[in-house]
Scaffold this active site. Structure first.
Site, PDB file in Angstrom:
ATOM      1  N   GLY A  76       1.428  -1.027  -0.534  1.00 36.86           N
ATOM      2  CA  GLY A  76      -0.154  -0.361  -0.143  1.00 36.86           C
ATOM      3  C   GLY A  76       0.569   1.285  -0.100  1.00 36.86           C
ATOM      4  N   ASP A  98      10.439  -7.494  -0.908  1.00 39.66           N
ATOM      5  CA  ASP A  98       8.728  -7.686  -1.231  1.00 39.66           C
ATOM      6  C   ASP A  98       9.299  -9.073  -1.389  1.00 39.66           C
ATOM      7  OD1 ASP A  98       6.603  -8.188  -0.572  1.00 39.66           O
ATOM      8  OD2 ASP A  98       6.001  -6.941  -0.292  1.00 39.66           O
ATOM      9  N   LEU A 124      -5.293  -5.089  -4.590  1.00 44.12           N
ATOM     10  CA  LEU A 124      -5.780  -4.620  -5.685  1.00 44.12           C
ATOM     11  C   LEU A 124      -6.507  -2.680  -4.760  1.00 44.12           C
ATOM     12  CD1 LEU A 124      -6.742  -6.715  -8.377  1.00 44.12           C
ATOM     13  CD2 LEU A 124      -4.314  -5.853  -8.169  1.00 44.12           C
ATOM     14  N   GLN A 125      -7.478  -2.849  -3.778  1.00 47.06           N
ATOM     15  CA  GLN A 125      -8.039  -2.068  -3.528  1.00 47.06           C
ATOM     16  C   GLN A 125      -7.110  -0.504  -3.388  1.00 47.06           C
ATOM     17  OE1 GLN A 125      -7.543  -2.039   0.571  1.00 47.06           O
ATOM     18  NE2 GLN A 125      -8.736  -0.921   1.266  1.00 47.06           N
ATOM     19  N   ARG A 126      -5.536  -0.799  -2.606  1.00 45.79           N
ATOM     20  CA  ARG A 126      -5.001   0.399  -2.167  1.00 45.79           C
ATOM     21  C   ARG A 126      -3.059  -0.075  -3.257  1.00 45.79           C
ATOM     22  NH1 ARG A 126      -5.566  -3.888   0.648  1.00 45.79           N
ATOM     23  NH2 ARG A 126      -3.519  -4.659   2.142  1.00 45.79           N
ATOM     24  N   LYS A 174       5.757  -9.758  -6.368  1.00 48.50           N
ATOM     25  CA  LYS A 174       5.234  -8.575  -6.606  1.00 48.50           C
ATOM     26  C   LYS A 174       6.369  -7.361  -6.954  1.00 48.50           C
ATOM     27  CE  LYS A 174       1.948  -7.481  -2.379  1.00 48.50           C
ATOM     28  NZ  LYS A 174       1.105  -7.530  -1.269  1.00 48.50           N
ATOM     29  N   ASN A 216       4.370  -4.896   9.053  1.00 49.05           N
ATOM     30  CA  ASN A 216       4.363  -5.719  10.737  1.00 49.05           C
ATOM     31  C   ASN A 216       5.446  -5.413  11.341  1.00 49.05           C
ATOM     32  OD1 ASN A 216       6.974  -8.139   9.983  1.00 49.05           O
ATOM     33  ND2 ASN A 216       6.038  -7.803   8.056  1.00 49.05           N
ATOM     34  N   CYS A 253      -3.891  -3.981   9.452  1.00 45.64           N
ATOM     35  CA  CYS A 253      -4.902  -4.427   8.143  1.00 45.64           C
ATOM     36  C   CYS A 253      -5.687  -5.214   7.943  1.00 45.64           C
ATOM     37  CB  CYS A 253      -4.399  -3.496   7.263  1.00 45.64           C
ATOM     38  SG  CYS A 253      -3.655  -1.264   7.676  1.00 45.64           S
ATOM     39  N   CYS A 303      -9.394 -17.307  15.073  1.00 44.64           N
ATOM     40  CA  CYS A 303     -10.142 -15.535  14.556  1.00 44.64           C
ATOM     41  C   CYS A 303     -10.130 -15.365  13.206  1.00 44.64           C
ATOM     42  CB  CYS A 303      -9.159 -14.645  15.017  1.00 44.64           C
ATOM     43  SG  CYS A 303      -7.314 -15.738  14.853  1.00 44.64           S
TER      44      CYS A 303
END
Lengths: 419, 84
Positions: free
Chosen positions: A66, A87, A96-98, A111, A156, A213, A377
């Site tokens: 991001g 990375d 892809l949202q950010r 990436k 992280n 996130c 969770c």
């Protein structure tokens, strides 16, 4: 008698003075480069000299996600000569949202490859170095050595402390940005010139204490706000212009639409970093919990079938937040967010435990076959934290779902959505 | 004595205010830990949970829970987050 020029005070306190440029200028630019960078070349304080410094600069960007997306695109466009992209992840649809450096056709690709191709498209004059490695204590210094500047946009705590410690050992300035939900933080940590990451946050929080996130969500466009400040600071440091964000932390609130400044000084009692260590808390996340304390999705599916058949009794507890449960949940579970189950000091709340045991309906403890409680969770981090608290309270009849609901969907109910 | 507390990010959301003045008993040692307890009682369990992970900057320097507070200091409360 004239006094030396000083930086004008803001809010009564002086800003960090402009420091000398990080990078010596490269040789003359080509005609094509001058045309491309003309808006910089005519800019006072950048000029031809500043553009040649950018050309000579070697900048490492940790995380092509991001924050890395706008950072990489703007540093490439600005003409930074060498950009290292670090990375080890591959592009996921949820990125892809950010993560605007990657496109739909890049899903599943490394990436670093996707980012390098985007950078080459923006500016073919940039030399991209691809580091498709997972940074750890054994390789971080080798990877980061030789760069003039490091930008940290990882996702992280373990990598953030590792990168900050490596920069402290190498004496390299670090532009640091971080985002969560609607909030962002950004600063510059420059060894010898101001406070560093461990002056601000001395130690990583325990796993599960602070949601990521992936667990808590993030406003996609927040990356642009924080990433653009990071890229701006990088250009300023390379050219030696303006007041760097040293000793100041900017905190952005997208909902209130405010930028607040927090002044920060080095902690005089802090012991300097001497070695790199893989963060001890990070190991807790990476290493599987003791096998007695966890079940796999397939084991849980079998246990649920036995429960439906009346041959087994246990309570399945979802320790996530209500909005996550709306996306996807395992049938036959009850919701108790981890903050309700475990107090801030890490102890289990007895009243909740009594309520859970009533729900579980353990008729006769003598007959009960453990586990009595199964926690889950999203990924297994929060449930591990809740499990540790339950075990500390003597409830060894509790286990948690290894890999969380994500593993469950992948292995048992692939028709359900992931998030 | 009185201290000025400024909340940031998730701490601001949990406290419901951006900043406030907090009066502390002049008798006995008033530490960051005492202030944490007081803020948690004042604003509820959600802030208590957030504060457990926060950095407390006392006059611009990170302070451990046992650090004593003086009259008039500014305390900035910053939650850590690592998203990128």
């Amino acid at each position: 008698m004239t006094s030396p020029p000083t930086t004008p005070p803001v809010n009564g306190a002086p800003l960090a003075p402009a420091l000398r440029p990080l990078v010596e200028p490269a040789g003359e630019l080509s005609v094509q480069e001058i045309a491309r960078y003309s808006r910089h070349v005519i800019l006072p304080d950048v000029g031809m000299l500043g553009q040649r410094r950018l050309r000579a600069a070697r900048v490492a960007v940790v995380g092509a996600g991001g924050l890395g997306s706008p950072v990489l695109l703007y540093l490439a466009a600005a003409g930074v000569g060498t950009i290292g992209v670090i990375d080890d992840d591959v592009v996921d649809p949820s990125n892809l949202q950010r993560q605007v450096i990657h496109g739909g056709s890049d899903v599943g690709r490394p990436k670093v490859d996707s980012a390098a191709e985007s950078v080459a498209e923006v500016n073919p004059h940039v030399n991209v170095v691809r580091h498709a490695v997972h940074l750890d204590a054994s390789n971080a210094l080798d990877v980061l050595a030789g760069y003039d500047l490091v930008l940290d946009g990882t996702d992280n705590f373990a990598t953030r402390y590792l990168v900050a410690d490596a920069c402290e050992l190498l004496g390299v300035p670090e532009v640091w940005g971080s985002i969560y939900r609607f909030d962002g933080q950004v600063s510059v940590f420059w060894p010898g010139h101001g406070p560093l990451y461990r002056d601000l946050f001395p130690q990583a929080p325990p796993p599960g204490a602070v949601p990521s996130c992936a667990e808590g969500g993030v406003l996609g466009v927040l990356c642009a706000a924080i990433g653009s400040v990071m890229a701006t600071e990088a250009v300023k440091l390379i050219c030696g212009i303006g007041d760097p964000l040293v000793g100041r932390l900017l905190v952005f609130d997208a909902l209130a639409m405010t930028w607040r400044t927090v002044r920060l000084r080095p902690d005089p009692d802090r012991v300097p970093v001497r070695d790199l260590v893989d963060d001890p808390f990070a190991c807790v996340v990476l290493e599987p919990a003791p096998s007695s304390g966890e079940v796999d999705p397939t084991q849980l599916a079998a246990m649920l079938a036995e429960r439906d058949a009346g041959t087994r009794r246990f309570l399945l507890v979802d320790v996530r937040e209500p909005h996550e449960r709306e996306v996807v949940a395992i049938d036959g579970s009850v919701l108790v967010p981890v903050g309700r189950l475990v107090d801030a000091d890490g102890t289990v709340r007895p009243d909740i435990l009594v309520w859970l045991d009533e729900l579980a309906g353990a008729a006769d403890p003598q007959d009960a076959v453990p586990p009595a409680l199964v926690l889950y969770c999203k990924s297994g981090a929060r449930s591990a934290r809740a499990l540790a608290a339950l075990h500390a309270a003597g409830r060894t009849d509790a286990v948690h779902l290894n890999g969380g609901v994500l593993a469950w969907v992948r292995q048992v109910e692939p028709e359900k959505p992931l998030y | 004595m009185q201290v000025r507390v400024r909340y940031f990010a998730g701490a601001r959301a949990a406290a419901g205010v951006e900043e406030e003045k907090i009066d502390l008993d002049d008798a006995g040692a008033q530490t960051v830990a005492v202030l944490m307890d007081l803020l948690g009682l004042r604003h509820g369990p959600e802030l208590t949970r957030v504060l457990a992970a926060c950095t407390f900057l006392v006059d611009e320097i990170a302070a451990p829970p046992e650090r004593e507070l003086r009259d008039g200091v500014q305390v900035d409360v910053l939650p850590p987050f690592a998203g990128g």
